[in-house]
Design an enzyme around this catalytic site. Structure first.
Site, PDB file in Angstrom:
ATOM      1  N   SER A 147      84.139  83.311  44.534  1.00 48.71           N
ATOM      2  CA  SER A 147      85.264  84.144  44.093  1.00 48.71           C
ATOM      3  C   SER A 147      86.145  83.302  43.174  1.00 48.71           C
ATOM      4  CB  SER A 147      86.074  84.573  45.323  1.00 48.71           C
ATOM      5  OG  SER A 147      87.318  85.138  44.945  1.00 48.71           O
ATOM      6  N   TYR A 160      90.652  84.699  53.290  1.00 47.99           N
ATOM      7  CA  TYR A 160      89.651  84.933  52.238  1.00 47.99           C
ATOM      8  C   TYR A 160      89.603  83.735  51.293  1.00 47.99           C
ATOM      9  CZ  TYR A 160      87.119  87.451  48.556  1.00 47.99           C
ATOM     10  OH  TYR A 160      86.182  87.843  47.616  1.00 47.99           O
TER      11      TYR A 160
HETATM   12  P1  NDP Z   1      81.939  95.737  49.209  1.00 49.63           P
HETATM   13  O1  NDP Z   1      83.004  95.927  50.224  1.00 49.63           O
HETATM   14  O2  NDP Z   1      81.629  96.836  48.256  1.00 49.63           O
HETATM   15  O3  NDP Z   1      80.567  95.278  49.910  1.00 49.63           O
HETATM   16  C1  NDP Z   1      80.554  94.300  50.909  1.00 49.63           C
HETATM   17  C2  NDP Z   1      79.158  94.185  51.487  1.00 49.63           C
HETATM   18  O4  NDP Z   1      79.162  93.184  52.526  1.00 49.63           O
HETATM   19  C3  NDP Z   1      78.699  95.481  52.133  1.00 49.63           C
HETATM   20  O5  NDP Z   1      77.308  95.611  51.974  1.00 49.63           O
HETATM   21  C4  NDP Z   1      79.049  95.257  53.594  1.00 49.63           C
HETATM   22  O6  NDP Z   1      78.244  95.996  54.503  1.00 49.63           O
HETATM   23  C5  NDP Z   1      78.695  93.785  53.725  1.00 49.63           C
HETATM   24  N1  NDP Z   1      79.335  93.220  54.898  1.00 49.63           N
HETATM   25  C6  NDP Z   1      80.662  93.040  55.135  1.00 49.63           C
HETATM   26  N2  NDP Z   1      80.835  92.547  56.360  1.00 49.63           N
HETATM   27  C7  NDP Z   1      79.606  92.413  56.919  1.00 49.63           C
HETATM   28  C8  NDP Z   1      79.134  91.975  58.178  1.00 49.63           C
HETATM   29  N3  NDP Z   1      79.967  91.548  59.131  1.00 49.63           N
HETATM   30  N4  NDP Z   1      77.792  91.974  58.410  1.00 49.63           N
HETATM   31  C9  NDP Z   1      76.938  92.405  57.456  1.00 49.63           C
HETATM   32  N5  NDP Z   1      77.319  92.846  56.253  1.00 49.63           N
HETATM   33  C10 NDP Z   1      78.644  92.852  55.984  1.00 49.63           C
HETATM   34  O7  NDP Z   1      82.415  94.435  48.426  1.00 49.63           O
HETATM   35  P2  NDP Z   1      81.878  93.695  47.105  1.00 49.63           P
HETATM   36  O8  NDP Z   1      80.582  94.218  46.679  1.00 49.63           O
HETATM   37  O9  NDP Z   1      83.000  93.663  46.151  1.00 49.63           O
HETATM   38  O10 NDP Z   1      81.728  92.214  47.685  1.00 49.63           O
HETATM   39  C11 NDP Z   1      80.497  91.516  47.710  1.00 49.63           C
HETATM   40  C12 NDP Z   1      80.788  90.029  47.677  1.00 49.63           C
HETATM   41  O11 NDP Z   1      81.453  89.695  46.440  1.00 49.63           O
HETATM   42  C13 NDP Z   1      81.731  89.550  48.785  1.00 49.63           C
HETATM   43  O12 NDP Z   1      81.325  88.285  49.246  1.00 49.63           O
HETATM   44  C14 NDP Z   1      83.077  89.449  48.076  1.00 49.63           C
HETATM   45  O13 NDP Z   1      83.939  88.547  48.689  1.00 49.63           O
HETATM   46  C15 NDP Z   1      82.618  88.961  46.719  1.00 49.63           C
HETATM   47  N6  NDP Z   1      83.577  89.126  45.648  1.00 49.63           N
HETATM   48  C16 NDP Z   1      83.984  90.372  45.233  1.00 49.63           C
HETATM   49  C17 NDP Z   1      84.879  90.514  44.216  1.00 49.63           C
HETATM   50  C18 NDP Z   1      85.361  91.827  43.712  1.00 49.63           C
HETATM   51  O14 NDP Z   1      86.232  91.845  42.823  1.00 49.63           O
HETATM   52  N7  NDP Z   1      84.822  92.952  44.180  1.00 49.63           N
HETATM   53  C19 NDP Z   1      85.455  89.336  43.546  1.00 49.63           C
HETATM   54  C20 NDP Z   1      84.969  88.082  44.043  1.00 49.63           C
HETATM   55  C21 NDP Z   1      84.062  87.998  45.048  1.00 49.63           C
HETATM   56  P3  NDP Z   1      78.783  97.361  55.220  1.00 49.63           P
HETATM   57  O15 NDP Z   1      78.300  98.486  54.344  1.00 49.63           O
HETATM   58  O16 NDP Z   1      78.120  97.340  56.551  1.00 49.63           O
HETATM   59  O17 NDP Z   1      80.276  97.287  55.288  1.00 49.63           O
END
Ligand code: NDP
Length: 255
Positions: A147, A160
């Site tokens: 991030s 975070y």
């Molecule tokens: P979303 O919330 O759209 O997706 C998050 C994903 O992680 C989902 O598939 C969710 O599954 C899964 N997840 C969360 N918690 C768990 C858990 N305990 N066990 C299994 N799966 C889990 O977020 P993003 O796509 O934006 O985020 C993806 C990654 O990118 C993350 O690591 C985030 O920190 C990082 N990121 C995002 C940014 C942004 O601007 N969007 C910027 C920088 C980094 P479920 O459907 O079950 O909830």
């Protein structure tokens, strides 16, 4: 005959495991890797949550396997990844992540621990499980989703921020240990990407405007902007990149 372009960027014959592939960036990465030729192992909490991504990959023409796991639980990871060597994973994308917004003074330890477990401890534990098998195979590549808060402090997201600084650290630590064993480890640091994770920021009119004002490209990123870079880092073209945390942020960090 294989063209030069294919030899550098094709993932034909590879298998990629993507955590958090139900939606957002993870779903886009899983589909992009499939378009590049890889078969995919989707990791998510439930079979139902992975259905849409699974169908998309089948439509692309690649094979899909599912691993069900709540990555906030070390015990669940231990159980779900016990047989990982048999899956013969070539590419690991540690993408699953969660966010909790509260000022530091009001942050509950339960929330702090959930975010550290989900975003940081799982990255180490899953990398360790897959990395051991990759070392035996003599090859593999790991891409962690970090991030901008791997570099900056953020506002009202202390756990975070700590977790994502840790992801950058793990990326370099594992790259140092495993580079000579045929396994490269890198990270992508996405900027502001339009997903559920950032819905609260886009809903806040003032915050949204201030974010947009700092992005030289002038728009939020979308999951496909990150997925294309994940394909590059997973491809033979990136073979000499190791321990890098690559910002993909429309220019935010340059301001
Ligand atoms: P979303 O919330 O759209 O997706 C998050 C994903 O992680 C989902 O598939 C969710 O599954 C899964 N997840 C969360 N918690 C768990 C858990 N305990 N066990 C299994 N799966 C889990 O977020 P993003 O796509 O934006 O985020 C993806 C990654 O990118 C993350 O690591 C985030 O920190 C990082 N990121 C995002 C940014 C942004 O601007 N969007 C910027 C920088 C980094 P479920 O459907 O079950 O909830």
């Amino acid at each position: 005959m294989t063209s030069w372009l294919e030899s550098q960027f094709s993932l034909n014959g590879k298998k990629a495991l993507v955590t958090g592939s139900s939606k957002g960036i993870g779903a886009a990465i899983a589909q992009a890797l499939a378009h590049a030729g890889a078969d995919i192992v989707l990791v998510g909490r439930t079979k139902e949550s992975l259905e849409a991504t699974k169908s998309a990959i089948v439509n692309i023409g690649r094979k899909v396997e599912l691993v069900l796991c709540d990555v906030s639980s070390p015990d669940a990871i231990k159980e779900a990844f016990a047989g990982i060597a048999d899956l013969k994973v070539d590419i690991l994308i540690n993408n699953a992540g969660s966010i909790s917004r509260a000022p530091a003074a009001e942050t509950e330890m339960q929330d702090w621990n959930r975010i550290i477990d989900t975003n940081l401890n799982s990255v180490f534990q899953i990398s360790q499980a897959c990395g051991r098998a990759m070392i035996v195979q003599g090859s593999g590549t790991i891409v962690n989703i970090a991030s901008l808060l791997s570099f900056q402090g953020g506002i009202n997201v202390p756990a975070y921020t700590a977790s994502k600084h840790g992801v950058a650290g793990i990326t370099k630590a594992l790259a140092n240990e495993w580079g000579s064993r045929g396994v490269t480890v890198n990270a992508i640091a996405p900027g502001y990407i339009s997903t559920d994770n950032t819905a609260a920021l886009r809903a806040d009119v003032d915050r949204n405007a201030s974010i947009l004002a700092r992005i030289p490209i002038g728009r939020w990123g979308n999951p496909e902007d990150i997925a294309a870079v994940a394909v590059f880092l997973a491809s033979p073209a990136a073979r000499y990149i190791n321990g890098e945390v690559l910002t993909v942020d429309g220019g935010w960090m340059g301001r």
